[in-house]
Design a protein around this motif. Structure first.
Motif, PDB file in Angstrom:
ATOM      1  N   VAL A 154       0.864  -1.179   0.000  1.00 13.18           N
ATOM      2  CA  VAL A 154       0.000   0.000   0.000  1.00 13.18           C
ATOM      3  C   VAL A 154       0.904   1.233   0.000  1.00 13.18           C
ATOM      4  N   LEU A 155       0.758   2.055  -1.038  1.00 13.22           N
ATOM      5  CA  LEU A 155       1.561   3.265  -1.167  1.00 13.22           C
ATOM      6  C   LEU A 155       0.664   4.472  -0.936  1.00 13.22           C
ATOM      7  N   GLY A 156       1.007   5.264   0.080  1.00  7.53           N
ATOM      8  CA  GLY A 156       0.226   6.447   0.400  1.00  7.53           C
ATOM      9  C   GLY A 156       0.827   7.704  -0.210  1.00  7.53           C
ATOM     10  N   GLY A 157       0.017   8.785  -0.248  1.00  7.19           N
ATOM     11  CA  GLY A 157       0.531  10.086  -0.661  1.00  7.19           C
ATOM     12  C   GLY A 157       1.374  10.657   0.463  1.00  7.19           C
ATOM     13  N   ASN A 158       2.149  11.679   0.264  1.00  2.00           N
ATOM     14  CA  ASN A 158       2.229  12.457  -0.953  1.00  2.00           C
ATOM     15  C   ASN A 158       3.299  11.855  -1.866  1.00  2.00           C
ATOM     16  N   LEU A 159       2.890  11.561  -3.090  1.00  2.00           N
ATOM     17  CA  LEU A 159       3.801  10.989  -4.070  1.00  2.00           C
ATOM     18  C   LEU A 159       4.650  12.069  -4.741  1.00  2.00           C
ATOM     19  N   THR A 160       4.146  13.281  -4.764  1.00  2.00           N
ATOM     20  CA  THR A 160       4.764  14.371  -5.509  1.00  2.00           C
ATOM     21  C   THR A 160       5.905  15.013  -4.724  1.00  2.00           C
TER      22      THR A 160
ATOM     23  N   PHE B 144      -1.649  -1.265  -4.058  1.00  2.00           N
ATOM     24  CA  PHE B 144      -2.726  -0.299  -3.904  1.00  2.00           C
ATOM     25  C   PHE B 144      -2.095   1.087  -3.702  1.00  2.00           C
ATOM     26  N   VAL B 145      -2.645   2.092  -4.378  1.00  2.00           N
ATOM     27  CA  VAL B 145      -2.063   3.435  -4.323  1.00  2.00           C
ATOM     28  C   VAL B 145      -3.165   4.459  -4.087  1.00  2.00           C
ATOM     29  N   CYS B 146      -2.868   5.421  -3.209  1.00  2.00           N
ATOM     30  CA  CYS B 146      -3.768   6.554  -2.996  1.00  2.00           C
ATOM     31  C   CYS B 146      -2.917   7.810  -2.865  1.00  2.00           C
ATOM     32  N   CYS B 147      -3.304   8.858  -3.556  1.00  2.00           N
ATOM     33  CA  CYS B 147      -2.558  10.108  -3.482  1.00  2.00           C
ATOM     34  C   CYS B 147      -2.818  10.815  -2.149  1.00  2.00           C
ATOM     35  N   GLY B 148      -2.110  11.929  -1.946  1.00  2.00           N
ATOM     36  CA  GLY B 148      -2.273  12.716  -0.736  1.00  2.00           C
ATOM     37  C   GLY B 148      -2.741  14.125  -1.054  1.00  2.00           C
ATOM     38  N   ASN B 149      -2.878  14.927  -0.016  1.00  2.00           N
ATOM     39  CA  ASN B 149      -3.452  16.262  -0.203  1.00  2.00           C
ATOM     40  C   ASN B 149      -2.603  17.156  -1.104  1.00  2.00           C
ATOM     41  N   ASP B 150      -1.301  16.910  -1.187  1.00  2.00           N
ATOM     42  CA  ASP B 150      -0.419  17.759  -1.975  1.00  2.00           C
ATOM     43  C   ASP B 150      -0.173  17.215  -3.377  1.00  2.00           C
ATOM     44  N   ASP B 151      -0.892  16.170  -3.765  1.00  2.00           N
ATOM     45  CA  ASP B 151      -0.725  15.586  -5.098  1.00  2.00           C
ATOM     46  C   ASP B 151      -1.754  16.156  -6.062  1.00  2.00           C
ATOM     47  N   PRO B 152      -1.339  16.552  -7.272  1.00  2.00           N
ATOM     48  CA  PRO B 152      -2.312  17.016  -8.263  1.00  2.00           C
ATOM     49  C   PRO B 152      -3.366  15.940  -8.535  1.00  2.00           C
TER      50      PRO B 152
END
Length: 323
Positions: A40-46, A141-149
């Motif tokens: 499981v990979l969480g945000g922030n990815l950017t 499984f991947v979900c972006c975070g608040n700072d990801d476009p």
């Protein structure tokens, strides 16, 4: 049977990699290192910074990384700098003095360039995952975070290597579902996915609709931690985004979401996974729920994570990892 003698699913979670290639490569290796069937990979990815590599004369480039100026004399040296920048989460790009000056005068162009580089980095990560993860044995499984476009969601959704969990209940194994919400309560940075608590509560309710009726155990993944949970401590910032101090000490306070806290208390997931507050590495019990924030040291190339073993009743074992 897993290495510790537990039968059942083993999950590995990491978050806030911030475009750091070194950490993402380690994340993919966690599947074999820890014998995990679920990543499981969480945000922030950017990432948060760009590193221009400026051509001044034929065969001469100049760049800055972590405040250190460097001169590069060959294409091989330039490529080496680009790899070092990517390892610590910076977006290196080749340019010249005129183009760089034009960017300085055009914030919209800078924003467009940043979004393009962020998308390229994530696309490469997803291609690497497709190449390295055994399709029949490991699920990502991947979900972006608040700072990801928000545009990055489509890249994940289109990837054959990953399942996007944003706003969805997806099957984790034959006993559990995973629900992901990367949106966050308001932050001083006014990020793209920051929301008022009321809107975040509605988004959570929509994502969780039907989970109780399904009878499945819930694993919840929200990028922001529950409010006042010890997983959400952060330095308080003033209007200029500078740390506030008292008696010479930085003021630290809860920064998490009341909406997330209410959801955890109502639905009692067997496991809730969080990030955003990088310094609040740890785990707590919130009623019946094991809540975890593994923290992040992406800029040092250190991968923080948590390893979780499930059994019939829920979480059998968990271990915070670092490497």
């Amino acid at each position: 049977m897993n290495a510790n003698g537990t039968t059942g699913t083993r999950l590995y979670f990491a978050t806030d990699l911030r475009a750091a290639d070194r950490c993402f490569t380690k994340f993919l290796s966690a599947a074999s290192t820890y014998d995990a069937q679920v990543l499981v990979l969480g945000g922030n990815l950017t990432g948060t910074r760009m590193a221009p590599v400026v051509r001044h004369r034929a065969g001469e480039w100049r760049a800055v990384l972590d405040g250190v100026p460097v001169e590069l004399c060959t294409d091989r040296e330039v490529a080496g700098f680009e790899r070092r920048a990517a390892d610590v989460g910076a977006y290196a790009f080749r340019t010249d003095p005129d183009e760089l000056a034009a960017l300085d005068d055009d914030p919209a162009a800078v924003d467009a360039l940043f979004h393009r580089l962020a998308a390229e980095r994530l696309r490469r990560w997803l291609e690497l995952a497709a190449d390295r993860l055994p399709e029949d044995r490991v699920r990502l499984f991947v979900c972006c975070g608040n700072d990801d476009p928000t545009a990055l969601d489509a890249l994940i959704d289109d990837s054959p290597a990953a399942l996007l969990t944003e706003g969805r209940a997806v099957e984790l194994d034959d006993r559990r579902v995973l629900v992901g919400v990367g949106y966050s309560n308001a932050t001083p940075w006014q990020c793209e996915r920051d929301l008022p608590e009321e809107e975040l509560a509605q988004r959570l309710a929509t994502a969780l609709d039907g989970v109780e009726r399904s009878g499945a155990q819930l694993v919840l993944h929200t990028h922001c931690p529950p409010y006042d949970s010890e997983l959400d401590s952060a330095v308080v910032l003033d209007e200029e985004l500078r740390p506030r101090t008292e008696a010479g000490q930085e003021i630290v306070a809860p920064s998490g979401s009341t909406a997330v806290r209410e959801v955890v208390e109502r639905y009692e997931p067997v496991l809730s996974l969080h990030g955003r507050a990088l310094e609040s590495r740890g785990y707590v019990r919130l009623g019946r729920t094991l809540a975890v924030n593994p923290g992040s040291e992406y800029s040092d190339g250190i991968l923080r994570g948590v390893l979780v073993d499930f059994d019939t009743d829920g979480v059998a074992h968990h271990l915070l990892t670092s490497g």
